[in-house]
Design an enzyme around this catalytic site. Structure first.
Site, mmCIF file in Angstrom:
data_model
loop_
_atom_site.group_PDB
_atom_site.id
_atom_site.type_symbol
_atom_site.label_atom_id
_atom_site.label_comp_id
_atom_site.label_asym_id
_atom_site.label_seq_id
_atom_site.Cartn_x
_atom_site.Cartn_y
_atom_site.Cartn_z
ATOM 1 N N ARG A 1 -10.869 10.216 1.507
ATOM 2 C CA ARG A 1 -10.940 10.750 2.723
ATOM 3 C C ARG A 1 -12.288 11.860 2.900
ATOM 4 O O ARG A 1 -12.793 11.939 3.888
ATOM 5 C CB ARG A 1 -9.696 11.583 3.129
ATOM 6 C CG ARG A 1 -8.380 10.693 2.823
ATOM 7 C CD ARG A 1 -7.458 10.888 3.802
ATOM 8 N NE ARG A 1 -6.603 9.806 3.720
ATOM 9 C CZ ARG A 1 -5.292 9.759 3.331
ATOM 10 N NH1 ARG A 1 -4.856 11.276 3.012
ATOM 11 N NH2 ARG A 1 -4.365 8.913 3.148
ATOM 12 N N GLU B 1 7.812 -6.173 1.270
ATOM 13 C CA GLU B 1 6.562 -6.055 2.267
ATOM 14 C C GLU B 1 5.324 -7.354 1.845
ATOM 15 O O GLU B 1 5.047 -7.964 2.920
ATOM 16 C CB GLU B 1 5.555 -4.945 1.770
ATOM 17 C CG GLU B 1 6.305 -3.531 2.641
ATOM 18 C CD GLU B 1 5.891 -3.601 4.008
ATOM 19 O OE1 GLU B 1 5.072 -4.448 4.548
ATOM 20 O OE2 GLU B 1 6.164 -2.499 4.595
ATOM 21 N N SER C 1 -9.994 5.510 -5.002
ATOM 22 C CA SER C 1 -10.887 6.490 -5.273
ATOM 23 C C SER C 1 -10.729 7.669 -6.232
ATOM 24 O O SER C 1 -11.191 8.252 -7.013
ATOM 25 C CB SER C 1 -11.220 7.298 -3.740
ATOM 26 O OG SER C 1 -10.083 7.765 -3.135
ATOM 27 N N LYS D 1 -1.976 -1.319 -4.226
ATOM 28 C CA LYS D 1 -2.828 -0.187 -3.837
ATOM 29 C C LYS D 1 -2.066 1.041 -4.127
ATOM 30 O O LYS D 1 -1.181 1.234 -3.334
ATOM 31 C CB LYS D 1 -3.727 -0.465 -2.846
ATOM 32 C CG LYS D 1 -4.484 0.997 -2.328
ATOM 33 C CD LYS D 1 -5.122 0.509 -0.917
ATOM 34 C CE LYS D 1 -6.016 1.802 -0.734
ATOM 35 N NZ LYS D 1 -6.461 1.580 0.539
ATOM 36 N N LYS E 1 0.971 -1.369 -0.010
ATOM 37 C CA LYS E 1 -0.093 0.024 -0.111
ATOM 38 C C LYS E 1 0.845 1.171 0.015
ATOM 39 O O LYS E 1 1.640 1.519 1.123
ATOM 40 C CB LYS E 1 -0.963 0.063 1.151
ATOM 41 C CG LYS E 1 -1.772 1.336 1.370
ATOM 42 C CD LYS E 1 -2.864 0.930 2.466
ATOM 43 C CE LYS E 1 -3.698 2.384 2.612
ATOM 44 N NZ LYS E 1 -4.544 2.220 3.287
ATOM 45 N N LYS F 1 1.013 10.096 5.887
ATOM 46 C CA LYS F 1 1.139 8.724 6.124
ATOM 47 C C LYS F 1 2.594 8.067 5.635
ATOM 48 O O LYS F 1 2.574 6.811 5.635
ATOM 49 C CB LYS F 1 -0.053 7.781 5.741
ATOM 50 C CG LYS F 1 -1.408 8.526 6.279
ATOM 51 C CD LYS F 1 -2.476 7.415 5.888
ATOM 52 C CE LYS F 1 -3.817 7.909 6.290
ATOM 53 N NZ LYS F 1 -4.938 6.965 6.271
HETATM 54 C C1 PBG Z 1 -6.983 3.478 5.128
HETATM 55 C C2 PBG Z 1 -7.392 3.389 3.820
HETATM 56 C C3 PBG Z 1 -7.597 4.430 2.852
HETATM 57 C C4 PBG Z 1 -8.160 3.841 1.756
HETATM 58 C C5 PBG Z 1 -8.464 2.369 2.012
HETATM 59 N N1 PBG Z 1 -8.178 2.396 3.209
HETATM 60 C C6 PBG Z 1 -6.880 5.518 2.796
HETATM 61 C C7 PBG Z 1 -5.389 6.016 3.355
HETATM 62 O O1 PBG Z 1 -4.828 5.285 3.503
HETATM 63 O O2 PBG Z 1 -5.348 7.077 3.697
HETATM 64 C C8 PBG Z 1 -8.122 4.330 0.224
HETATM 65 C C9 PBG Z 1 -9.147 4.010 -0.692
HETATM 66 C C10 PBG Z 1 -9.386 4.703 -1.831
HETATM 67 O O3 PBG Z 1 -8.592 5.933 -1.974
HETATM 68 O O4 PBG Z 1 -10.121 4.372 -2.748
HETATM 69 N N2 PBG Z 1 -6.940 2.528 6.207
#
Ligand code: PBG
Length: 345
Positions: A213, A252, A293, A267, A203, A236
């Protein structure tokens, strides 16, 4: 893979266009195909009854109350989509620095899971604290840092609550070190040894998460006054992967599989298909990629502006995920994509 390279086989004897001369041949020679079974449908769940709230940044996407979830599951079943992924939109007053709402009995996720019991599609639940913390981090903040070990304890409580609630798959998306091993041990000790862990192993710290968000009403990175007040990191990057690092992403994934992950997720999807390909070649585990997203929002906005053909571009993107090596794609387009795929059959 071996290519026939001898000069005698080259043009004009070899003409690759021969196999592109009709629709039938194009279909016969397609190396990959899409099916509705390749899709996971993420849904934003909010408090209330019989209510849908649009997510402004993601045209066509809404937050849904839990009573509307069985109809989604029914739709998924009809379309052939095998799994839903739930994301709770937690009320501001329920958020705290220690995220205790994440494991409270009767919280929004437990209602959502209850609404979907026995629905016939697999329900995937995220294990991460960001919907529940005031600062929006996935873990517990101590002394200006996200504290790995304190976070593992909290994530364990959350995972057990989700397992008790009836989730079919748990998907840790927090990127703490050692979380797969610690969750597997905890789940096994509590009698959940058959509950799969789908690890968000690779990720990346991505700007493509911004619309998520808004959807979850989590403070945007860097600008959150709560973040500053709590002395929390601005972003993050202290736990998610840097976008320059492909070898580290493979590391990872290897660690998470060693620790007991059953499936792994890369992701976002499209900018990271090289990671999908490398992971596919290196490991045998089912590999999902998450069309996030921002990837959804970019295509939906371009389509709304009349710039891109939404259906054609989306199906191209999904097929490219499969070509790269993904076994399935998590996408907000899932129900529409399944319809488009099924129409084309
Ligand atoms: C956080 C999480 C995120 C997404 C899924 N789980 C956002 C982040 O890590 O800040 C993002 C998914 C998306 O953008 O569609 N646990």
């Amino acid at each position: 893979m071996t290519f026939i390279a001898s000069a005698t086989r080259a043009y004009p004897k070899t003409r690759l266009r021969r196999l592109r001369s009709s629709d039938a041949l194009l279909r016969l020679c397609a190396e990959h195909r899409l099916s509705a079974a390749d899709l996971v449908w993420p849904i934003f769940v909010c408090e209330g009854h019989n209510r849908r709230e649009p997510v402004v940044a993601m045209r066509g996407i809404e937050r849904l109350t839990t009573d509307l979830l069985p109809a989604c599951a029914e739709q998924a079943l009809q379309l052939g989509i095998p799994a839903l992924a739930l994301f709770p939109v937690v009320a501001q007053e329920s958020k705290s620095a220690d995220a205790r709402e994440a494991w409270r009995k009767g919280n929004l996720m437990s209602c959502a899971l209850e609404a979907l019991q026995g629905c016939g599609v697999a329900v995937l639940a995220d294990v991460a604290l960001d919907p529940y913390t005031t600062h929006g981090h996935d873990g517990i903040v101590n002394g200006g840092r996200v504290d790995n070990e304190a976070s593992l304890v909290a994530l364990g409580k959350q995972a057990l609550a989700l397992a008790d609630g009836g989730a079919d798959l748990l998907a840790p998306s927090d990127m703490m070190d050692g979380r797969i091993a610690s969750l597997r041990e905890l789940l096994d000790a509590q009698g959940f040894e058959t509950l799969p862990l789908v690890s968000y192993a690779a990720k990346f710290a991505s700007h493509f998460y911004a619309p998520f968000r808004e959807a979850l009403k989590i403070a945007p990175e860097g600008r959150a006054s709560a973040t500053r007040a709590e002395g929390a990191p601005r972003d993050k990057r202290g736990y998610q992967l840097g976008c320059a690092n492909g070898d580290e992403a493979l590391w990872e994934i290897a660690l998470d599989l060693q620790e007991g992950a059953d499936m792994v997720i890369v992701k976002p999807a499209l900018p990271y298909l090289d990671i999908v390909r490398r992971a596919k070649e290196a490991f045998a585990a089912p590999l999902l990629c998450y069309h996030v997203s921002g990837e959804y929002a970019a295509l939906a906005a371009a389509a709304a502006a009349g710039i891109l053909d939404e259906r054609a571009c989306l199906l191209e993107q999904l097929l490219c995920c499969k070509r790269a090596g993904a076994s399935a794609v998590i996408t907000y387009y899932a129900p529409r994509a399944a319809e488009w795929i099924n129409e084309g059959l």
